[in-house]
Design an enzyme around this catalytic site. Sequence first.
Site, mmCIF file in Angstrom:
data_model
loop_
_atom_site.group_PDB
_atom_site.id
_atom_site.type_symbol
_atom_site.label_atom_id
_atom_site.label_comp_id
_atom_site.label_asym_id
_atom_site.label_seq_id
_atom_site.Cartn_x
_atom_site.Cartn_y
_atom_site.Cartn_z
ATOM 1 N N HIS A 56 0.830 -1.221 0.000
ATOM 2 C CA HIS A 56 0.000 0.000 0.000
ATOM 3 C C HIS A 56 0.861 1.267 0.000
ATOM 4 O O HIS A 56 0.367 2.344 0.309
ATOM 5 C CB HIS A 56 -0.903 0.023 1.229
ATOM 6 C CG HIS A 56 -1.733 -1.205 1.405
ATOM 7 N ND1 HIS A 56 -2.622 -1.634 0.452
ATOM 8 C CD2 HIS A 56 -1.798 -2.117 2.410
ATOM 9 C CE1 HIS A 56 -3.209 -2.752 0.869
ATOM 10 N NE2 HIS A 56 -2.719 -3.063 2.053
ATOM 11 N N HIS A 215 -6.983 -4.452 -1.202
ATOM 12 C CA HIS A 215 -6.266 -5.711 -1.419
ATOM 13 C C HIS A 215 -6.863 -6.444 -2.612
ATOM 14 O O HIS A 215 -6.641 -7.629 -2.797
ATOM 15 C CB HIS A 215 -6.357 -6.621 -0.199
ATOM 16 C CG HIS A 215 -5.956 -5.965 1.072
ATOM 17 N ND1 HIS A 215 -6.841 -5.237 1.837
ATOM 18 C CD2 HIS A 215 -4.758 -5.903 1.704
ATOM 19 C CE1 HIS A 215 -6.202 -4.773 2.903
ATOM 20 N NE2 HIS A 215 -4.952 -5.151 2.839
#
Lengths: 334, 334, 215, 215
Positions: A56, A215
């Site tokens: 991320h 995700h």
Amino acid sequence: MKKFINKLDDVLIESLSGFAQAHADLVNLSLNPHFLSRKKPAANKVALISGGGSGHEPLHAGYIGYGMLDAACPGHVFTSPTPDQMLTAAEHIASDKGVLFIVKNYAGDVMNFEMAAEMLSVENATVYTSDDCAVVNSTYTEGRRGVAGTVIVEKCVGSLAETGASLADCKALGEKVNVRTSSMGVALTSCTVPAAGRPTFAIGDNEIEMGVGIHGEPGRHRVKMQEADAIVNECVKAILADWQQKQLCLKGQPEALLLVNGFGATPLMELYLIYHSAATLLKKHGIAISRSLVGNYTTALDMAGASVSLCLLDDEIKHHWDSPVHTAALRWGC
Amino acid sequence: MKKFINKLDDVLIESLSGFAQAHADLVNLSLNPHFLSRKKPAANKVALISGGGSGHEPLHAGYIGYGMLDAACPGHVFTSPTPDQMLTAAEHIASDKGVLFIVKNYAGDVMNFEMAAEMLSVENATVYTSDDCAVVNSTYTEGRRGVAGTVIVEKCVGSLAETGASLADCKALGEKVNVRTSSMGVALTSCTVPAAGRPTFAIGDNEIEMGVGIHGEPGRHRVKMQEADAIVNECVKAILADWQQKQLCLKGQPEALLLVNGFGATPLMELYLIYHSAATLLKKHGIAISRSLVGNYTTALDMAGASVSLCLLDDEIKHHWDSPVHTAALRWGC
Amino acid sequence: MHTAFLLDAAKAVQKSILDNEAALESLDRAIGDGDHYINMVRGAQAIVSMEDELTSLSVALALNKIGLKLLSTLGGASGALMASFFISMAKQWPTAENTNPLSIALAFDAGVQAIMLRGKAGLGEKTMLDVLIPVSQQFKLLAEKKQSTPLICKAIIDTADQGLQNTRDLIATKGRAAGLGERAIGHLDPGAKSCQLIITAICQLASHPINSTRY
Amino acid sequence: MHTAFLLDAAKAVQKSILDNEAALESLDRAIGDGDHYINMVRGAQAIVSMEDELTSLSVALALNKIGLKLLSTLGGASGALMASFFISMAKQWPTAENTNPLSIALAFDAGVQAIMLRGKAGLGEKTMLDVLIPVSQQFKLLAEKKQSTPLICKAIIDTADQGLQNTRDLIATKGRAAGLGERAIGHLDPGAKSCQLIITAICQLASHPINSTRY
Ligand SMILES: Nc1ncnc2c1ncn2[C@@H]1O[C@H](COP(=O)(O)OP(=O)(O)O)[C@@H](O)[C@H]1O
Ligand SMILES: Nc1ncnc2c1ncn2[C@@H]1O[C@H](COP(=O)(O)OP(=O)(O)O)[C@@H](O)[C@H]1O
Ligand SMILES: [Mg+2]
Ligand SMILES: [Mg+2]
Ligand SMILES: [Mg+2]
Ligand SMILES: [Mg+2]
């Protein structure tokens, strides 16, 4: 899968090392267990520690530094870190003001941070971020995910902590910012977890996933590709509906921070186009955008897509958003 | 092609509008002809104007502001701007210190800026950037392209211009930084020009293009996908060979700025891994990396890939690199 | 039961996970984030590579070591839960002389309770607990009835499989799939699948005639 | 020649460019940056949409207007060059009474000279000049020899095509393809292709019997 990697097992450590070298003025990398912390630990303030699965970036290590985080614990790609990382990081940087964990609301992160918190002898508390309003049924609190709004929480709490505020006050501000922030994302393509070697989900050339998670978790629904305005409209509607459900008061002319976040493979040119679309829509809804952030701030590896986050401002949040920050990924005022 | 766009004809203007709104504190957008300029024009300094085809964001508009550019002229995607844009921008912001154009060395940009310069009554000069060392035969100066090193030139000249330095001095510094900077890029995938609707080049699942240009122009050669270290090694070797050819003095322990630049679709995680690989290699070559920049600074739409740029530092360049800058995409010290 | 069995079991589990790469991976890609297979491989690898330090330990100490190891290597939801399982099971593990199916079943149950506590979850939430809870109940029941090890093992294998299949039509209310609502229906839960694989591998090993004498 | 011809020519050129989308696009994708077709379409569209303001102007003024319009709408290498072509050709354009093939050929040549000057390029560099220079020479030669318009047109079409084909085996030393070295070999130059298309479209229009009376 074409990625800039050497051995699969070394992806994380090589990337972390590169980050630590490139920002040697800001962060220190500790290994076994892995965590990154401020080069110059600030004394006498609540220590802010975040972390989560890697992939991320710049979240969270990119937000270590003056006015934001004190440490970040990176897990494997899309896998929450382990309690020993948080424990060691906390012991390394905590002053007697205590430790505030900022945790994105995923079962794995929640449980691993919880275990660390239980083991930690220093006074501590936790703020869970859960800004993703893609998950419709919010009675399933488990399903309400922390996404790009986490950056806003980390920035504001970071600013407050720098003033020497108490653990309770920091936690309260974090929760306040979290409640006032809603986000909604959309994927044009899947991401590919390096170790998996292939896309997390299959998606047609003319399909998009509305409400995708960071995700690559499935979102609200799969729809046909549409014009940017239509996509952004769905995001904005979801966000405003969420604000309503959260009973955020929208009287007068509400002021908001608009964050258009890229998931990793979407060019800035398109992010600014999304920003234009969202800002135009929000104006029609009577919302004044007085703070903005556009770029890759909470990514999902190499996913093409973006999310829109809206934080309902007040003077306190504005003050803490504007205050100086000096990190690898956010810097202003110093 | 899946992109966040509405109508093809509106991509540029909507994206520019979004940029101008999101950074309303920094820039003004003028239309017909299009250019962006500083909100608060600085008086009594050389006006720095750059520009080029769009699709390389944040280049150049993202570098408008204190310590860097005064204006930027965006062309259509991958198409150089037209002379009237530069002319109007220059007339809008020029003080009697004159105008310095910073132009990436492409036939289209060169000719269009040249025509603007000929028409402009204010004193002016031009710095051409040509840091791309992928083009082997440098006797074809036309072929030597300006790529990510342009950011370093703009930053350093921007700093000098802020001090009230003369047009000649600004031009000299720009040329010095350009000569001392070499870049080499690699593409994992092609970019897709929105109006074309399909990838600029075809590339196999296991192939990469070494030396690719920032418009998806073919590079040195097409090779099999390799480990990151091998790819970076080829880039670093090409850069050091170029330094040698340019007769840059490498006695003592040379100090350098290492810029790892993403082309748009490559995640930060991989860029930092590339940084780690390049820094490790350069250390072996006896080069000290004392300044670093990692991120998407000169992109090629949605291309996956990255470039490595190395600028040989001296005290002057270091000073101007470090000095305060306040733009949408680069900010420090203020 | 000896520590040697634990190590053989770990290897059998590792093999079973590696053999089921496609299944585990595709399940977590469908309703999760695609890392479950990798997590399980990392965990199994970590345990197997502890062989040298484990062999000399008692089963209880070995289980605790395994739990701590998983805690610091696995990560993710399954990491916290499986580590809790081992650590709690280790605490309840019977002494050598008290080792029998029932005492093992009770220790196993303590592990499952720890998972429920840590994950704040129960039956029917489309998680690994949909395998673990029925297995634990079945295990206790048959052990109380003093059934033979092979019979218990066979029954547990069936129960695990049934529990796994049950997850298919559930809406998830815990874990990453909890955001999916109806879209989770039709997919098995990845954590349930790996628990079923692990339990099956261990039970097959334990019920094999040769092992009654070897361990 | 009248301005009406210019406008018809613009439409014929626009059609030819649109009809050759695939060719123009793939050439600039192969050795350039993929925008040449789009640039040409934008340019043709800009000229065609000037119809109202152009009809009342002399040819010379119309050509100049077109040049200025291209200068501010085209961009890219071809934009600067084609705009220069029109502006310089306009300056040399003969008065109505002096209009004949030779005076037109000389004006055309002035345009080509402007391209050479602006682009600092000549023959054999794999650019549009590999079409324009031979065409200009041929045009002047045949006009000096007082050949008929249809014959001149036919010869020019052939010359343009020959010039285009010649670019195939050249290494580029100007423009975006100059970085490619040997890799440019085997591809036609996109700018040469569009010039060949433009010239062909105009010559076909000019040599059509009906036009000798219409314009
Ligand atoms: N609260 C919970 N209680 C029990 N099991 C859970 C819980 N949350 C998640 N799980 C299990 O964990 C599995 C996912 O594991 P894994 O993919 O390794 O971690 P993550 O979800 O963090 O990526 C799910 O399939 C589910 O069986
Ligand atoms: N210096 C030059 N002299 C003549 N023609 C040139 C020169 N540079 C480029 N060209 C022509 O321009 C064409 C490319 O045009 P275009 O694709 O529209 O612009 P760009 O190269 O800026 O993307 C080339 O194919 C070539 O024919
Ligand atoms: Mg995970
Ligand atoms: Mg171009
Ligand atoms: Mg998972
Ligand atoms: Mg082109």
